[in-house]
Design an enzyme around this catalytic site. Structure first.
Site, PDB file in Angstrom:
ATOM      1  N   LYS A 274       4.741  -4.871   1.597  1.00 18.00           N
ATOM      2  CA  LYS A 274       4.964  -3.935   0.479  1.00 18.00           C
ATOM      3  C   LYS A 274       6.467  -3.663   0.319  1.00 18.00           C
ATOM      4  O   LYS A 274       7.106  -3.118   1.213  1.00 18.00           O
ATOM      5  CB  LYS A 274       4.196  -2.629   0.758  1.00 18.00           C
ATOM      6  CG  LYS A 274       4.490  -1.494  -0.228  1.00 18.00           C
ATOM      7  CD  LYS A 274       3.650  -0.237   0.079  1.00 18.00           C
ATOM      8  CE  LYS A 274       4.056   0.953  -0.804  1.00 18.00           C
ATOM      9  NZ  LYS A 274       3.299   2.182  -0.488  1.00 18.00           N
ATOM     10  N   ASP A 279       9.433   5.235  -3.841  1.00 23.98           N
ATOM     11  CA  ASP A 279       8.136   5.702  -4.321  1.00 23.98           C
ATOM     12  C   ASP A 279       8.210   7.183  -4.677  1.00 23.98           C
ATOM     13  O   ASP A 279       8.121   8.056  -3.814  1.00 23.98           O
ATOM     14  CB  ASP A 279       7.075   5.460  -3.226  1.00 23.98           C
ATOM     15  CG  ASP A 279       5.681   5.890  -3.673  1.00 23.98           C
ATOM     16  OD1 ASP A 279       5.509   6.188  -4.879  1.00 23.98           O
ATOM     17  OD2 ASP A 279       4.771   5.914  -2.825  1.00 23.98           O
ATOM     18  N   LYS A 286       5.245  13.025  -6.380  1.00 27.41           N
ATOM     19  CA  LYS A 286       5.219  13.582  -5.027  1.00 27.41           C
ATOM     20  C   LYS A 286       5.968  14.910  -5.000  1.00 27.41           C
ATOM     21  O   LYS A 286       6.856  15.132  -5.844  1.00 27.41           O
ATOM     22  CB  LYS A 286       5.927  12.623  -4.065  1.00 27.41           C
ATOM     23  CG  LYS A 286       5.129  11.386  -3.688  1.00 27.41           C
ATOM     24  CD  LYS A 286       5.884  10.551  -2.672  1.00 27.41           C
ATOM     25  CE  LYS A 286       5.128   9.288  -2.324  1.00 27.41           C
ATOM     26  NZ  LYS A 286       3.854   9.527  -1.622  1.00 27.41           N
ATOM     27  N   ASP A 297       9.871   3.019   1.687  1.00 30.02           N
ATOM     28  CA  ASP A 297       8.544   2.495   1.335  1.00 30.02           C
ATOM     29  C   ASP A 297       8.538   0.963   1.193  1.00 30.02           C
ATOM     30  O   ASP A 297       7.531   0.374   0.825  1.00 30.02           O
ATOM     31  CB  ASP A 297       8.056   3.173   0.046  1.00 30.02           C
ATOM     32  CG  ASP A 297       6.545   3.302  -0.017  1.00 30.02           C
ATOM     33  OD1 ASP A 297       5.902   3.174   1.042  1.00 30.02           O
ATOM     34  OD2 ASP A 297       6.000   3.518  -1.124  1.00 30.02           O
ATOM     35  N   ASP A 356       0.228   7.467  -7.388  1.00 27.36           N
ATOM     36  CA  ASP A 356       0.936   7.421  -6.104  1.00 27.36           C
ATOM     37  C   ASP A 356       0.273   6.428  -5.128  1.00 27.36           C
ATOM     38  O   ASP A 356       0.850   6.078  -4.109  1.00 27.36           O
ATOM     39  CB  ASP A 356       0.976   8.831  -5.497  1.00 27.36           C
ATOM     40  CG  ASP A 356       2.019   8.956  -4.399  1.00 27.36           C
ATOM     41  OD1 ASP A 356       2.833   8.022  -4.247  1.00 27.36           O
ATOM     42  OD2 ASP A 356       2.004   9.994  -3.702  1.00 27.36           O
ATOM     43  N   GLU A 358       0.119   3.325  -5.200  1.00 27.37           N
ATOM     44  CA  GLU A 358       0.660   2.162  -5.905  1.00 27.37           C
ATOM     45  C   GLU A 358       0.801   0.938  -5.019  1.00 27.37           C
ATOM     46  O   GLU A 358       0.798  -0.186  -5.516  1.00 27.37           O
ATOM     47  CB  GLU A 358       2.010   2.528  -6.536  1.00 27.37           C
ATOM     48  CG  GLU A 358       3.228   2.420  -5.592  1.00 27.37           C
ATOM     49  CD  GLU A 358       3.161   3.333  -4.371  1.00 27.37           C
ATOM     50  OE1 GLU A 358       2.468   4.368  -4.440  1.00 27.37           O
ATOM     51  OE2 GLU A 358       3.772   3.004  -3.342  1.00 27.37           O
ATOM     52  N   ARG A 360      -1.172  -0.496  -2.893  1.00 30.37           N
ATOM     53  CA  ARG A 360      -2.333  -1.398  -2.946  1.00 30.37           C
ATOM     54  C   ARG A 360      -2.339  -2.204  -4.244  1.00 30.37           C
ATOM     55  O   ARG A 360      -2.819  -3.326  -4.279  1.00 30.37           O
ATOM     56  CB  ARG A 360      -3.622  -0.581  -2.768  1.00 30.37           C
ATOM     57  CG  ARG A 360      -3.839   0.466  -3.816  1.00 30.37           C
ATOM     58  CD  ARG A 360      -4.844   1.532  -3.374  1.00 30.37           C
ATOM     59  NE  ARG A 360      -4.232   2.526  -2.469  1.00 30.37           N
ATOM     60  CZ  ARG A 360      -4.895   3.530  -1.916  1.00 30.37           C
ATOM     61  NH1 ARG A 360      -6.179   3.704  -2.158  1.00 30.37           N
ATOM     62  NH2 ARG A 360      -4.280   4.366  -1.107  1.00 30.37           N
TER      63      ARG A 360
HETATM   64  N1  BES Z   1       4.110   5.324   0.259  1.00 32.23           N
HETATM   65  C1  BES Z   1       3.017   6.222   0.289  1.00 32.23           C
HETATM   66  C2  BES Z   1       2.443   6.400   1.695  1.00 32.23           C
HETATM   67  C3  BES Z   1       3.272   7.182   2.660  1.00 32.23           C
HETATM   68  C4  BES Z   1       3.157   8.553   2.706  1.00 32.23           C
HETATM   69  C5  BES Z   1       4.089   6.551   3.557  1.00 32.23           C
HETATM   70  C6  BES Z   1       3.876   9.270   3.633  1.00 32.23           C
HETATM   71  C7  BES Z   1       4.801   7.266   4.478  1.00 32.23           C
HETATM   72  C8  BES Z   1       4.697   8.621   4.527  1.00 32.23           C
HETATM   73  C9  BES Z   1       1.884   5.727  -0.601  1.00 32.23           C
HETATM   74  O1  BES Z   1       2.264   5.010  -1.692  1.00 32.23           O
HETATM   75  C10 BES Z   1       1.131   6.929  -1.053  1.00 32.23           C
HETATM   76  O2  BES Z   1       1.729   7.723  -1.695  1.00 32.23           O
HETATM   77  N2  BES Z   1      -0.130   7.040  -0.685  1.00 32.23           N
HETATM   78  C11 BES Z   1      -0.905   8.151  -1.027  1.00 32.23           C
HETATM   79  C12 BES Z   1      -2.289   7.658  -1.377  1.00 32.23           C
HETATM   80  C13 BES Z   1      -3.166   8.732  -1.956  1.00 32.23           C
HETATM   81  C14 BES Z   1      -2.690   9.112  -3.339  1.00 32.23           C
HETATM   82  C15 BES Z   1      -4.572   8.207  -2.014  1.00 32.23           C
HETATM   83  C16 BES Z   1      -0.965   9.081   0.172  1.00 32.23           C
HETATM   84  O3  BES Z   1      -1.074   8.603   1.302  1.00 32.23           O
HETATM   85  O4  BES Z   1      -0.838  10.277  -0.013  1.00 32.23           O
HETATM   86 ZN    ZN Z   2       4.135   3.983  -1.541  1.00 32.20          ZN
HETATM   87 ZN    ZN Z   3       2.722   6.242  -3.367  1.00 33.82          ZN
END
Ligand code: BES
Ligand code: ZN
Ligand code: ZN
Length: 506
Positions: A274, A279, A286, A297, A356, A358, A360
């Site tokens: 990725k 992000d 966020k 990210d 968010d 994204e 995947r």
């Molecule tokens: N890049 C984030 C995941 C992340 C969060 C990495 C905190 C490191 C620290 C990812 O893109 C994301 O935002 N995932 C969301 C998914 C949710 C909306 C289902 C998450 O984990 O909150």
């Molecule tokens: Zn992300």
């Molecule tokens: Zn995200």
């Protein structure tokens, strides 16, 4: 750092002097170091005063008035404990202790600004000495890392820019093997540093374009092929996931492909990382606190790129293809919205519930495309994919979700061997069900329960029956377990060494 010179020699040479000369001292039992062969009054005094036991995190600096005749003419001396070295030296915990000792030496070097270091191993009398030295140097090189590129006013910069030279004094008959081994260690550590450097670069500097430029440099090396699919190519290929995430940004996305092909080795590994250069969450924005960390990210993509960097420097015959989808996730006026429906490369439609989620979306296209074009035998993807993995495993294990027991076993073994532990989570139909959508084939989130697993289930839709493993490194890519050879809270370069170990073992 990158230009550290490593010299293996059995003598110091007449006029040699270093900034710091370190004697490696193993531990015999809890209270005592194994000082056999080290005739040194300073060590005897330290042992007598119970100041030094040889434990792996101990380091004792001393300044002899009159160094003995045979001693080196060095500015400073130190004893570094390296922990227990048992006869077989197969225990990976003991290996990690030695690596940590190397990290302690690097920390001391930085503190006292010692650029030229001599590691005296002539007192080590053990069948595993080659392995021990390699681990010490690995810890030292990994620990000797800093990112000061954007500091124009740095007091320390002028008189210490990292370890410039390591001279390994060794008496053994294994010197040419040791040289070879240390050359390899250097390539591994340089690759980890590359991943850390990329992570440290902020979103306005490490854009998709800059990411591709680094890949192109690797692509210039012998045996490596680099292809950059630009936005117009992605449009032609109908990569609806990557394009959707990129919609809110003014910087075009790309898909980086790096290949090393070797016809003699049959199995082909496909790596996917990725590469989210920043992000923001997109329209599902966020919270502001800590958002700056989302420049990290792209750590999955950087780890994959760094592993390819190692492969390009190493002559080992392997069949590896790496795909890194790169974009940022912004909230510009044309940005992807909750409720939108997108079509992935393999024609699967997806209802966007949260912009968010994204990672995947971009990985899905890369997985489906890579599987179709390269027909790999194994797929391993790496991503800072979910906050949920931090809740589940903390900052000490990377999460693993896989459709293949053997592949899982190999990754877990590789992780154990180099102390980047990996923990497998379950998966399957029940989790997959959480992704059912009323209006499209799937939706892009499965709710809070089992968030790491449902994210992986999304990816599984794009790999078919190919043995596949997904590593969620959101908890380990930065703020990884406290270690002497990793900058506290900084990017760890996680999974670079793991991927290299895994590929070399395969
Ligand atoms: N890049 C984030 C995941 C992340 C969060 C990495 C905190 C490191 C620290 C990812 O893109 C994301 O935002 N995932 C969301 C998914 C949710 C909306 C289902 C998450 O984990 O909150
Ligand atoms: Zn992300
Ligand atoms: Zn995200």
């Amino acid at each position: 750092m990158e230009n550290t010179k490593i010299i293996v020699s059995n003598t110091v040479g007449k006029n040699y002097s270093s900034d710091l000369c370190v004697y490696l001292v193993p531990q015999k039992d809890k209270e005592r170091p194994d000082s056999s062969g080290i005739e040194n009054t300073y060590l005897s005094k330290a042992i007598k005063n119970k100041d030094f036991t040889g434990k792996y995190n101990e380091i004792l600096l001393y300044y002899p008035d009159k160094p003995k005749k045979n001693d080196l003419k060095s500015k400073r001396f130190a004893f570094a404990g390296i922990g227990k070295i048992d006869s077989k030296f197969k225990n990976t915990e003991l290996h990690e202790n030695v690596r940590l000792s190397g990290g302690e030496i690097a920390k001391l070097a930085k503190k006292i600004r010692a650029g030229r270091i001599c590691i005296d191993t002539t007192t080590l009398n053990h069948s595993s000495v080659l392995h021990v030295i390699s681990l010490i140097i690995e810890g030292m090189l990994l620990g000797d890392y800093s990112f000061t590129k954007y500091k124009t006013v740095d007091k320390n910069k002028a008189d210490f820019t990292g370890i410039s030279e390591i001279k390994v004094l060794s008496k053994g008959t294994y010197q040419s093997d040791l040289r070879k081994s240390l050359q390899d260690v250097k390539k591994i550590c340089d690759s980890v540093h590359l991943a850390r450097d990329m992570a440290n670069e902020p979103g306005n500097k490490l854009t998709s374009h800059a990411f591709a430029e680094i890949a192109k440099k690797i692509g210039k090396r012998k045996g490596i092929r680099c292809t950059i699919l630009e936005k117009k190519d992605l449009e032609k290929l109908e990569m609806g996931g990557i394009l959707a995430v990129n919609k809110g940004s003014h910087i075009p996305p790309n898909l980086i492909i790096l290949e090393k092909n070797n016809s003699n080795s049959q199995k082909k590994i496909m790596l996917v990382g990725k590469g989210l250069t920043f992000d923001s969450g997109g329209i599902s924005l966020k919270p502001a606190a800590g958002m700056e960390d989302m420049k990290y990210d792209m750590c999955g993509g950087a780890a994959v790129l760094a592993a390819m960097n190692y492969i390009s420097l190493n002559k080992n015959p392997v069949n590896v293809v790496a795909l890194i989808p790169v974009t940022d996730n912004m909230s510009g006026s044309d940005a992807l919205k909750p409720g939108d429906i997108i079509t992935h490369y393999n024609k699967l439609t997806s209802e966007i519930i949260n912009t968010d989620a994204e990672g995947r979306l971009i990985l899905a296209d890369a997985l489906a495309y890579g599987k179709e074009i390269f027909s790999p035998d194994y797929i391993v993807d790496l991503a800072t994919l979910t906050g949920a993995v931090v809740i589940g495993l903390g900052h000490h294990y990377s999460g693993l979700v896989s459709n293949d027991d053997q592949l899982s076993k190999e990754l877990i073994e590789a992780g154990k061997k180099i102390s980047e532990p990996v923990w497998r989570l379950p998966n399957g139909k029940a989790y997959e069900k959480q992704l059912e959508s009323k209006v499209a084939d799937i939706k892009n989130i499965g709710g809070r329960p089992g968030g790491t697993i449902t994210a992986a289930e999304y990816l599984r839709k794009f790999v078919g029956d190919t043995p596949w493993a997904h590593l969620d490194i959101a908890g380990t890519a930065w703020s990884f377990t406290e270690k002497s050879y990793i900058t506290p809270n900084g990017p760890s370069g996680i999974c670079v060494r793991l991927l290299i170990e895994f590929i070399n073992e395969l």
